[in-house]
Design a protein around this motif. Structure first.
Motif, short mmCIF file in Angstrom:
data_model
loop_
_atom_site.label_atom_id
_atom_site.label_comp_id
_atom_site.label_asym_id
_atom_site.label_seq_id
_atom_site.Cartn_x
_atom_site.Cartn_y
_atom_site.Cartn_z
N ARG A 1 -108.90 -42.00 -3.34
CA ARG A 1 -108.08 -42.81 -4.24
C ARG A 1 -108.21 -42.28 -5.66
N ARG A 2 -107.09 -41.86 -6.22
CA ARG A 2 -107.04 -41.40 -7.61
C ARG A 2 -108.10 -40.32 -7.88
N GLY A 3 -108.23 -39.42 -6.94
CA GLY A 3 -109.15 -38.30 -7.12
C GLY A 3 -110.60 -38.61 -6.82
N SER A 4 -110.92 -39.84 -6.39
CA SER A 4 -112.30 -40.22 -6.06
C SER A 4 -112.42 -40.46 -4.56
N CYS A 5 -113.59 -40.13 -4.02
CA CYS A 5 -113.85 -40.31 -2.58
C CYS A 5 -114.67 -41.58 -2.40
N TYR A 6 -114.06 -42.60 -1.84
CA TYR A 6 -114.74 -43.89 -1.65
C TYR A 6 -115.25 -44.00 -0.21
N LEU A 7 -116.51 -44.36 -0.09
CA LEU A 7 -117.09 -44.62 1.23
C LEU A 7 -116.85 -46.08 1.57
N ILE A 8 -116.10 -46.31 2.64
CA ILE A 8 -115.75 -47.68 3.05
C ILE A 8 -116.42 -47.97 4.39
N LEU B 1 -116.00 -53.04 3.35
CA LEU B 1 -116.74 -53.11 2.09
C LEU B 1 -116.78 -51.71 1.48
N VAL B 2 -116.33 -51.61 0.21
CA VAL B 2 -116.41 -50.34 -0.51
C VAL B 2 -117.83 -50.21 -1.05
N LEU B 3 -118.55 -49.18 -0.56
CA LEU B 3 -119.96 -49.03 -0.92
C LEU B 3 -120.17 -48.14 -2.14
N ALA B 4 -119.41 -47.06 -2.22
CA ALA B 4 -119.68 -46.11 -3.30
C ALA B 4 -118.52 -45.16 -3.48
N SER B 5 -118.47 -44.56 -4.65
CA SER B 5 -117.56 -43.46 -4.92
C SER B 5 -118.42 -42.20 -5.03
#
Length: 219
Positions: free
Chosen positions: A84-91, A100-104
């Motif tokens: 999302r928007r150039g960031s990798c989110y661990l879901i 639950l979004v845990l981290a970018s």
């Protein structure tokens, strides 16, 4: 198992984070992967994947206050990395409370984190399935086997078993009397034997033979 460390996590910082996390780990729990992140709601700067759960923490507080976010292996259904928007989110997709979004995490660490978390999901799934199967077996009564019942219901009992009829020994069949023709042949054979032995003369043999033939003719 070798610890996997994020590409931008320096050795000194890694050791400090591990020391801060140590008081919060359960007996037998060990860190498998450790990476920095930039998720600020709640304030977190590190992510750890252990053999029991996933932890998002703030390094300055985790030793005394514990992690900011966590998902246990038993509640973890699956994980994904969402760009999302150039960031990798661990879901984390949880079994009971949704995602639950845990981290970018940094792009260099995204694949490593996802694979380690997926391994955690795979190792915890069989245990959950076995627990559910045992619980279901306890709740459901044992059903009778209809095939066994059919076999029992059709099994011959004492009344239906075929009984062997016991009888005495069969009396020997009476031998039919010899025919008259057989008697004549026997008598002539005896006379011939006596004649050969010299007991009967030629005249006596001829007379006896004729007498036997006459008796046969008269019957």
């Amino acid at each position: 198992m070798q610890l996997l460390v994020g590409a931008k996590l320096k050795d000194k910082r890694r050791d400090a984070w591990l020391a801060s996390l140590a008081p919060q780990l359960h007996p037998g729990e060990q860190v498998l992967a450790l990476v920095p992140n930039s998720l600020l709601r709640p304030l977190c700067n590190g992510l750890a994947v252990t053999n029991a759960r996933i932890l998002a923490f703030y390094s300055a507080e985790v030793e005394h206050n514990g992690p900011k976010l966590e998902v246990s292996a038993s509640d973890l259904a699956r994980v994904e990395i969402n760009l999302r928007r150039g960031s990798c989110y661990l879901i984390a997709h949880r079994r009971h409370e949704g995602e639950l979004v845990l981290a970018s995490v940094h792009k260099q660490d995204a694949t490593m984190v996802r694979q380690t978390a997926e391994q955690l999901v795979m190792t915890s799934a069989p245990t959950d399935m076995q627990t559910a199967a045992v619980a279901q077996a306890v709740q459901e009564p044992t059903r009778p086997n209809r095939w066994n019942q059919a076999e029992v219901s059709h099994a011959p009992n004492e009344k239906t078993w075929p009984r062997t009829r016991t009888t005495g020994a069969k009396p020997p069949t009476a031998r039919p009397p010899a025919s008259d023709q057989s008697s004549l042949i026997d008598e002539l054979s005896k006379l011939a034997f006596l004649h050969r032995q010299g007991v009967l003369t030629d005249a006596e043999f001829a007379a006896a033979k004729q007498a036997a033939i006459d008796r046969q003719a008269s019957t």
